[in-house]
Design a protein around this motif. Structure first.
Motif, PDB file in Angstrom:
ATOM      1  N   GLY A 163      -5.990   6.018  11.113  1.00  0.00           N
ATOM      2  CA  GLY A 163      -5.883   7.569  10.832  1.00  0.00           C
ATOM      3  C   GLY A 163      -4.960   7.572   9.543  1.00  0.00           C
ATOM      4  O   GLY A 163      -4.608   8.713   9.292  1.00  0.00           O
ATOM      5  N   ILE A 164      -4.946   6.652   8.507  1.00  0.00           N
ATOM      6  CA  ILE A 164      -4.145   6.848   7.287  1.00  0.00           C
ATOM      7  C   ILE A 164      -5.016   6.583   6.111  1.00  0.00           C
ATOM      8  O   ILE A 164      -5.987   5.830   6.210  1.00  0.00           O
ATOM      9  N   THR A 165      -4.925   7.550   5.251  1.00  0.00           N
ATOM     10  CA  THR A 165      -5.665   7.669   4.039  1.00  0.00           C
ATOM     11  C   THR A 165      -4.934   6.956   2.881  1.00  0.00           C
ATOM     12  O   THR A 165      -3.972   7.133   2.199  1.00  0.00           O
ATOM     13  N   TYR A 212       0.724  -1.330   0.107  1.00  0.00           N
ATOM     14  CA  TYR A 212       0.039  -0.202   0.041  1.00  0.00           C
ATOM     15  C   TYR A 212       0.759   1.239   0.088  1.00  0.00           C
ATOM     16  O   TYR A 212       2.049   1.024   0.346  1.00  0.00           O
ATOM     17  N   LYS A 213       0.258   2.290  -0.690  1.00  0.00           N
ATOM     18  CA  LYS A 213       0.890   3.660  -0.426  1.00  0.00           C
ATOM     19  C   LYS A 213      -0.219   4.602   0.166  1.00  0.00           C
ATOM     20  O   LYS A 213      -1.418   4.467  -0.293  1.00  0.00           O
ATOM     21  N   ALA A 214       0.015   5.159   1.113  1.00  0.00           N
ATOM     22  CA  ALA A 214      -1.103   6.098   2.030  1.00  0.00           C
ATOM     23  C   ALA A 214      -0.186   7.415   2.315  1.00  0.00           C
ATOM     24  O   ALA A 214       1.063   7.473   2.388  1.00  0.00           O
ATOM     25  N   ARG A 215      -1.163   8.450   2.923  1.00  0.00           N
ATOM     26  CA  ARG A 215      -0.777   9.461   3.731  1.00  0.00           C
ATOM     27  C   ARG A 215      -1.416   9.584   4.925  1.00  0.00           C
ATOM     28  O   ARG A 215      -2.430   9.089   5.178  1.00  0.00           O
ATOM     29  N   ASN A 216      -0.614   9.982   5.919  1.00  0.00           N
ATOM     30  CA  ASN A 216      -0.922  10.194   7.391  1.00  0.00           C
ATOM     31  C   ASN A 216      -1.519  11.727   7.356  1.00  0.00           C
ATOM     32  O   ASN A 216      -1.685  12.409   6.280  1.00  0.00           O
ATOM     33  N   SER A 217      -1.987  12.038   8.716  1.00  0.00           N
ATOM     34  CA  SER A 217      -2.491  13.425   8.901  1.00  0.00           C
ATOM     35  C   SER A 217      -1.595  14.488   8.550  1.00  0.00           C
ATOM     36  O   SER A 217      -1.940  15.543   8.253  1.00  0.00           O
ATOM     37  N   SER A 218      -0.308  14.310   8.481  1.00  0.00           N
ATOM     38  CA  SER A 218       0.594  15.509   8.230  1.00  0.00           C
ATOM     39  C   SER A 218       0.904  15.288   6.441  1.00  0.00           C
ATOM     40  O   SER A 218       1.635  16.228   6.200  1.00  0.00           O
ATOM     41  N   GLY A 219       0.196  14.408   5.972  1.00  0.00           N
ATOM     42  CA  GLY A 219       0.478  14.397   4.358  1.00  0.00           C
ATOM     43  C   GLY A 219       1.656  13.835   3.952  1.00  0.00           C
ATOM     44  O   GLY A 219       2.028  13.781   2.677  1.00  0.00           O
ATOM     45  N   GLU A 220       2.449  12.892   4.893  1.00  0.00           N
ATOM     46  CA  GLU A 220       3.558  12.107   4.482  1.00  0.00           C
ATOM     47  C   GLU A 220       3.300  10.922   3.958  1.00  0.00           C
ATOM     48  O   GLU A 220       2.261  10.401   4.020  1.00  0.00           O
ATOM     49  N   LEU A 221       3.900  10.655   2.712  1.00  0.00           N
ATOM     50  CA  LEU A 221       3.858   9.272   1.990  1.00  0.00           C
ATOM     51  C   LEU A 221       4.360   8.174   2.890  1.00  0.00           C
ATOM     52  O   LEU A 221       5.344   8.246   3.266  1.00  0.00           O
ATOM     53  N   LEU A 222       3.449   7.202   2.959  1.00  0.00           N
ATOM     54  CA  LEU A 222       3.844   6.074   3.890  1.00  0.00           C
ATOM     55  C   LEU A 222       3.587   4.650   2.926  1.00  0.00           C
ATOM     56  O   LEU A 222       2.669   4.927   2.117  1.00  0.00           O
ATOM     57  N   THR A 223       4.506   3.845   2.936  1.00  0.00           N
ATOM     58  CA  THR A 223       4.331   2.539   2.137  1.00  0.00           C
ATOM     59  C   THR A 223       4.685   1.446   3.173  1.00  0.00           C
ATOM     60  O   THR A 223       5.192   1.621   4.229  1.00  0.00           O
ATOM     61  N   GLY A 224       4.091   0.350   2.600  1.00  0.00           N
ATOM     62  CA  GLY A 224       4.356  -0.962   3.371  1.00  0.00           C
ATOM     63  C   GLY A 224       3.403  -1.908   2.774  1.00  0.00           C
ATOM     64  O   GLY A 224       2.971  -1.841   1.766  1.00  0.00           O
ATOM     65  N   VAL A 225       3.509  -3.216   3.548  1.00  0.00           N
ATOM     66  CA  VAL A 225       2.800  -4.425   3.272  1.00  0.00           C
ATOM     67  C   VAL A 225       2.006  -4.926   4.451  1.00  0.00           C
ATOM     68  O   VAL A 225       2.146  -4.809   5.580  1.00  0.00           O
ATOM     69  N   MET A 226       0.648  -4.807   3.987  1.00  0.00           N
ATOM     70  CA  MET A 226      -0.408  -5.609   5.097  1.00  0.00           C
ATOM     71  C   MET A 226      -1.100  -6.819   4.705  1.00  0.00           C
ATOM     72  O   MET A 226      -1.520  -6.806   3.584  1.00  0.00           O
ATOM     73  N   GLN A 267      -8.440  -0.922   7.355  1.00  0.00           N
ATOM     74  CA  GLN A 267      -7.351  -0.885   8.491  1.00  0.00           C
ATOM     75  C   GLN A 267      -6.582   0.233   8.582  1.00  0.00           C
ATOM     76  O   GLN A 267      -6.314   0.861   9.652  1.00  0.00           O
ATOM     77  N   LEU A 268      -6.307   0.616   7.369  1.00  0.00           N
ATOM     78  CA  LEU A 268      -5.446   1.875   7.269  1.00  0.00           C
ATOM     79  C   LEU A 268      -6.138   3.024   7.788  1.00  0.00           C
ATOM     80  O   LEU A 268      -5.650   4.039   8.512  1.00  0.00           O
TER      81      LEU A 268
END
Length: 411
Positions: A36-38, A6-20, A31-32
């Protein structure tokens, strides 16, 4: 369930990547969002969660990165005990441990545990996603804590166990370092003698034109075989090693090896006592927490890291299910000493079996401690006999013909 990158953004707009892990992409998105992650992009991947933590690293960085060590897990157990004992919620505690983790690799593991707990998994199930870090014993003990509501005490026990195990391994290495060096040096010397020395002596012995002693003929024959077939011997050694590993990977092979380990001189009794101390600790914790005996024995059987002894515990459980007493099933298991059986009888009769099991664990641990202290003195006689036999064979085989020649010359 499948794994999703997945690629997602947190409340601060930072790009997050990972596997779930999830049933489908919608479940992963839920789940994301619950955390609180979009989500921006979700796609199926063959990468596991353990490997995903390092997906942002280059191959060189992954190669050089320090792996998670048993010490990391030990400190993690102690820190979790302190946090839970102080009443800190486990999610907040894990967040703090993730931020303060010295090992980046272990920090990613803690992050995945947090995400798994967010997804509704139990702590033991979240840890089970990292089998190379958390052992079956560790996971079984965490399950006991979840069942009993005494996770803080379980993590303290795990810390003590890991400390004891680390100390035991260090002392075993220290006690066996010199004997191992001597044995390997002697085996190396035997190879050099067989490959290079005896062939030279063979030329000298041939000039005697006399019948050589039996021991010398055996050494010469062994040397000829080694020189002629050493590639095949090396290949057989490598094949035997991998065949041994494959056999241990089977259920029957593991059972037979675990049973045989208990019969090894000196080491066998240390393995038995250490394993039974672990069994007694786990059983005492389960029993004192109110877990039914049958269920406690089922869980405790998983904490015993020896398949043979685990089957003995399962045999005890089956006996209790049939209505037999703990004492009778313990006698039938045939792994306890008479003193321990007497303590079990007293504990069962007085209703304080959990307290007696704690004392049994302490007794076994004291015995293991004593065995480790005297390990060097127990190994030395075996080592001396082994080395003496090897030197005697070489001395008789090499020098007996020379001595016979000298005696004949004197006459």
């Amino acid at each position: 369930m499948a794994f999703f990158a997945y690629k997602a953004r947190n409340s601060s707009g930072e790009l997050l990547t990972g596997v779930m892990e999830g049933a489908d992409s919608n479940a992963v998105a839920d789940q994301l969002m619950a955390g609180g992650i979009t989500p921006v992009d979700i796609s199926v991947t063959t990468q596991t969660v353990t490997g995903a933590g390092a997906s942002g690293l280059g191959w060189w960085a992954r190669l050089l990165e320090k792996k998670v060590t048993p010490m990391d897990v030990q400190l993690f157990s102690r820190q979790l005990y302190t946090l839970l004992k102080a009443g800190v919620p486990i999610m907040r505690g894990l967040a703090g441990l993730q931020e303060s983790a010295i090992s980046p690799a272990f920090g990613r593991v803690i992050k995945d545990i947090r995400e798994s707990l967010d997804a509704g998994r139990e702590l033991s199930a979240a840890m089970a996603r990292h089998p190379t870090i958390f052992t079956p014993f560790y996971l079984s003990m965490v399950r006991v804590g979840e069942m009993t509501g005494r996770l803080d005490e379980v993590f303290l026990r795990l810390f003590d166990h890991l400390e004891f195990d680390r100390d035991m391994r260090a002392r075993v290495k220290s006690a066996t370092r010199y004997p191992s060096f001597v044995v390997f040096a002697m085996l190396g010397a035997m190879v050099v003698v067989n490959m290079f020395v005896i062939p030279q002596f063979e030329k000298v012995f041939a000039s005697f034109h006399a019948e050589l002693p039996l021991m010398t003929r055996i050494l010469i024959g062994t040397s000829r075989f080694t020189v002629a077939y050493w590639p095949m011997l090396a290949l057989l050694g490598v094949g035997g090693f991998f065949g041994w590993r494959a056999w241990l990977g089977t259920a029957d092979g593991r059972y037979q090896w675990d049973r045989s380990k208990l019969r090894i001189p000196v080491a066998g009794k240390i393995i038995l006592k250490g394993t039974m101390a672990r069994f007694a600790r786990s059983f005492a914790l389960s029993s004192s927490s109110g877990v039914p005996i049958v269920q406690a024995l089922t869980v405790v059987a998983q904490t015993v890291d020896n398949t043979y002894l685990s089957s003995r515990v399962e045999q005890m459980r089956d006996g209790v299910e049939r209505g037999e007493s703990i004492l009778r099933t313990s006698v039938a298991a045939n792994v306890f000493t008479p003193v321990v059986l007497q303590m079990i009888a007293v504990g069962e009769e007085s209703g304080s079996l959990d307290d007696l099991m704690d004392e049994i664990a302490e007794m076994y641990e004291r015995e293991v401690d004593y065995e480790l202290k005297t390990l060097s003195s127990q190994i030395e006689p075996i080592l001396i006999v082994f080395l003496g036999a090897m030197v005697l064979v070489l001395a008789l085989g090499v020098f007996l013909p020379v001595w016979d020649l000298g005696r004949a010359a004197m006459h």
